[in-house]
Enzyme design. Structure first.
Site, PDB file in Angstrom:
ATOM      1  N   HIS A  17     -91.422  32.529  47.124  1.00  0.00           N
ATOM      2  CA  HIS A  17     -92.445  31.929  48.076  1.00  0.00           C
ATOM      3  C   HIS A  17     -92.149  30.565  48.247  1.00  0.00           C
ATOM      4  O   HIS A  17     -91.792  29.610  47.785  1.00  0.00           O
ATOM      5  CB  HIS A  17     -93.995  31.926  47.346  1.00  0.00           C
ATOM      6  CG  HIS A  17     -94.827  31.337  48.404  1.00  0.00           C
ATOM      7  ND1 HIS A  17     -95.552  31.798  49.230  1.00  0.00           N
ATOM      8  CD2 HIS A  17     -95.449  29.844  48.358  1.00  0.00           C
ATOM      9  CE1 HIS A  17     -96.473  31.130  50.057  1.00  0.00           C
ATOM     10  NE2 HIS A  17     -96.325  29.920  49.423  1.00  0.00           N
ATOM     11  N   ASP A  47    -109.660  33.316  48.941  1.00  0.00           N
ATOM     12  CA  ASP A  47    -108.701  32.105  49.802  1.00  0.00           C
ATOM     13  C   ASP A  47    -108.889  31.868  51.001  1.00  0.00           C
ATOM     14  O   ASP A  47    -109.057  30.904  51.849  1.00  0.00           O
ATOM     15  CB  ASP A  47    -107.051  32.292  49.478  1.00  0.00           C
ATOM     16  CG  ASP A  47    -106.303  31.300  49.883  1.00  0.00           C
ATOM     17  OD1 ASP A  47    -106.579  30.119  49.562  1.00  0.00           O
ATOM     18  OD2 ASP A  47    -105.460  31.600  50.902  1.00  0.00           O
ATOM     19  N   ARG A  57    -111.966  24.512  53.559  1.00  0.00           N
ATOM     20  CA  ARG A  57    -111.427  23.193  53.197  1.00  0.00           C
ATOM     21  C   ARG A  57    -110.595  22.483  54.317  1.00  0.00           C
ATOM     22  O   ARG A  57    -110.770  21.201  54.655  1.00  0.00           O
ATOM     23  CB  ARG A  57    -110.023  23.716  52.111  1.00  0.00           C
ATOM     24  CG  ARG A  57    -110.535  23.779  50.885  1.00  0.00           C
ATOM     25  CD  ARG A  57    -109.364  24.513  50.167  1.00  0.00           C
ATOM     26  NE  ARG A  57    -108.191  23.725  50.007  1.00  0.00           N
ATOM     27  CZ  ARG A  57    -106.803  24.122  49.802  1.00  0.00           C
ATOM     28  NH1 ARG A  57    -106.623  25.644  49.756  1.00  0.00           N
ATOM     29  NH2 ARG A  57    -105.797  23.285  49.851  1.00  0.00           N
ATOM     30  N   SER A  78    -104.552  28.265  45.639  1.00  0.00           N
ATOM     31  CA  SER A  78    -104.633  29.012  46.736  1.00  0.00           C
ATOM     32  C   SER A  78    -103.218  29.945  46.707  1.00  0.00           C
ATOM     33  O   SER A  78    -103.253  30.926  47.106  1.00  0.00           O
ATOM     34  CB  SER A  78    -104.585  27.961  48.048  1.00  0.00           C
ATOM     35  OG  SER A  78    -104.276  28.663  49.252  1.00  0.00           O
ATOM     36  N   LYS A 134    -102.610  34.121  45.641  1.00  0.00           N
ATOM     37  CA  LYS A 134    -102.022  35.201  46.624  1.00  0.00           C
ATOM     38  C   LYS A 134    -100.673  35.769  45.875  1.00  0.00           C
ATOM     39  O   LYS A 134    -100.445  36.890  46.111  1.00  0.00           O
ATOM     40  CB  LYS A 134    -101.588  34.552  47.866  1.00  0.00           C
ATOM     41  CG  LYS A 134    -102.776  34.323  48.672  1.00  0.00           C
ATOM     42  CD  LYS A 134    -102.676  33.569  49.958  1.00  0.00           C
ATOM     43  CE  LYS A 134    -102.193  32.043  49.696  1.00  0.00           C
ATOM     44  NZ  LYS A 134    -102.363  31.326  50.884  1.00  0.00           N
TER      45      LYS A 134
HETATM   46  N1  URA Z   1    -100.548  26.975  51.501  1.00  0.00           N
HETATM   47  C1  URA Z   1    -101.473  27.628  51.198  1.00  0.00           C
HETATM   48  O1  URA Z   1    -101.143  28.836  50.742  1.00  0.00           O
HETATM   49  N2  URA Z   1    -102.595  27.243  50.332  1.00  0.00           N
HETATM   50  C2  URA Z   1    -102.664  25.797  50.591  1.00  0.00           C
HETATM   51  O2  URA Z   1    -103.942  25.288  50.108  1.00  0.00           O
HETATM   52  C3  URA Z   1    -101.770  25.111  51.157  1.00  0.00           C
HETATM   53  C4  URA Z   1    -100.666  25.618  51.478  1.00  0.00           C
END
Ligand code: URA
Ligand code: CA
Length: 442
Positions: A83, A162, A169, A184, A188
């Site tokens: 990622h 998220d 946010r 976050s 995922k």
């Molecule tokens: N990328 C994400 O997936 N989440 C965040 O909070 C910031 C960047």
């Protein structure tokens, strides 16, 4: 049971929240029983008071479990996911998928579309005529087992917590909190089902993290969370103060990936792909020796096996693999314009974010969720920091489907490059590697 104002009060005073309190908040927010205003206040308290590793891991796991938990156990072997926190001209995944699978790593990649300067990996691949990313669960698993690699769009029900928290946010000035970013991203990855995780945490003007120390903190925290969640995680801190590769777009990033797999790609992009692919081999227990892993990957490129694997992946998902040999089969922009150097010298600096925004505005990326990407447009850069230029030599090329945008993008690209009379050092690509044993600066 719990009383939300007490949980907010606790965090406001800098105290540690329990696993049960964190789960109560996440579940209550997702099911609608806890309103935005209370969660907003808690996010702001977290922003100021932080969360420790255990709290952040508990938040990550509560978020991961808020929707579907993908099960990849039907795919043989250890599944390693890579990622990136996002960058400009980051074609790494397109190269990594075929490169790693050409030496036996099973790659089952889920990739979002989302917002950005260019499309996501899924959008880039969909610039190949016929290519489909909407594989159902069984086709995805079958492809990963037989071909060795498959890519699909992200399940709609992956980590709904998220989606909701990120949106909140975004409007409450609480995005840039390291524990909130870490949870976050990791929620995922964990819900996505990988056994082990490689993170590319980018820093610099073109990245989400602007400085090295913050990137190091974020990477270290995510490695800890991965370990506590039973998913071994390795993080790299890499440069995003200039574009990584040379292509910023969608079909042109497919071309850049093909060039890299043919052994004639940009060396910075290649070096990062070799590092990640060899790390995937080690984590997947396909090769224990890192040097040997890199040798095997280079041999796969030299023998044309990595390119052949890319063709197999494309054909298996309905695309025309001939695009890798004949680039004119890819969508082509109506207009092209080269941008030339005003002086003799060396490239001193490239404003990566400016190039990213420019490519997005000419259609290569999405500004809003429902924007449609134009696969043909984008920016090629021919030079990176430290490269020599001569007056009148092209250092970039704009591809656009609108003449006005073409000229505007050429002006923007010209402004994004800064030149020096004196020689300039090249930038290091990989700055640090973080494993469970700590930080190794490179
Ligand atoms: N990328 C994400 O997936 N989440 C965040 O909070 C910031 C960047
Ligand atoms: Ca170079």
């Amino acid at each position: 049971m719990f009383f939300v104002p007490e949980i907010i009060e606790k965090k406001k005073r800098g105290l540690k929240l329990s696993k049960e309190e964190i789960e109560f908040i996440v579940n209550g927010y997702v099911d609608g029983s806890i309103p935005d205003y209370q969660v907003s206040a808690l996010l702001m308290a977290i922003y100021f008071k932080g969360m420790d590793e255990e709290e952040t891991t508990n938040l990550t796991m509560a978020m991961a479990h808020s929707g579907e938990m993908v099960d990849l156990s039907a795919i043989k072997g250890i599944k390693v996911d890579k990622h990136s926190t996002g960058g400009i001209a980051d074609t790494t995944t397109l190269v990594l998928l075929p490169l790693a699978s050409s030496v036996g790593v099973k790659v089952a990649k889920m990739s979002g579309r989302g917002l950005g300067h260019t499309g996501g990996t899924v959008d880039k691949l969909e610039s190949i005529p016929g290519f489909r990313c909407e594989l159902d669960g069984k086709d995805f698993i079958d492809a990963a087992n037989s071909i060795g690699a498959a890519i699909t769009g992200q399940s709609k029900n992956l980590v709904p917590a998220d989606k909701m928290l990120y949106a909140l946010r975004d409007v409450t000035a609480t995005v840039d909190s390291i524990p909130l970013i870490a949870s976050s991203i990791m929620s995922k990855k964990i819900a996505g089902g990988a056994d082990k995780i490689i993170l590319d945490v980018k820093f610099g003007s073109g990245a989400f993290m602007k400085n090295y120390d913050d990137a190091l903190k974020l990477g270290s925290l995510m490695v800890k969370i991965g370990g506590l969640a039973g998913r071994e995680t390795v993080a790299y801190i890499t440069d995003m103060d200039q574009p990584l590769g040379l292509a910023i777009g969608n079909s042109i990033e497919v071309i850049e990936a093909a060039e890299t797999l043919k052994g004639r790609g940009n060396e910075d992009l290649l070096s990062l792909c070799l590092e990640f692919a060899s790390e995937m081999m080690v984590l997947a227990e396909i090769e224990s020796d890192k040097e040997k892993a890199i040798e095997r990957l280079k041999a796969s490129i030299d023998a044309g096996e990595a390119l052949k694997k890319f063709k197999e992946i494309i054909a298996n998902q309905g695309g025309n693999p001939e695009v890798l040999e004949d680039y004119s089969l890819l969508p082509k922009a109506k207009y092209e314009l080269e941008v030339v150097a005003p002086t003799d010298g060396f490239v001193k600096q490239i404003d990566a974010i400016r190039l990213g925004i420019t490519s997005m505005k000419i259609g290569a990326g999405r500004q809003k969720k429902d924007d449609v990407i134009d696969p043909a447009v984008g920016i090629w850069i021919y030079k990176k920091v430290g490269d020599k230029v001569t007056k009148g030599e092209a250092f970039a090329k704009i591809l656009a489907n609108d003449e006005e945008k073409l000229h505007w993008a050429a002006e923007e690209s010209k402004a994004a490059f800064e030149f020096s009379r004196e020689p300039i050092a090249r930038r290091k690509v990989i700055w640090a590697k973080i494993t469970k044993d700590g930080v190794h600066e490179l």
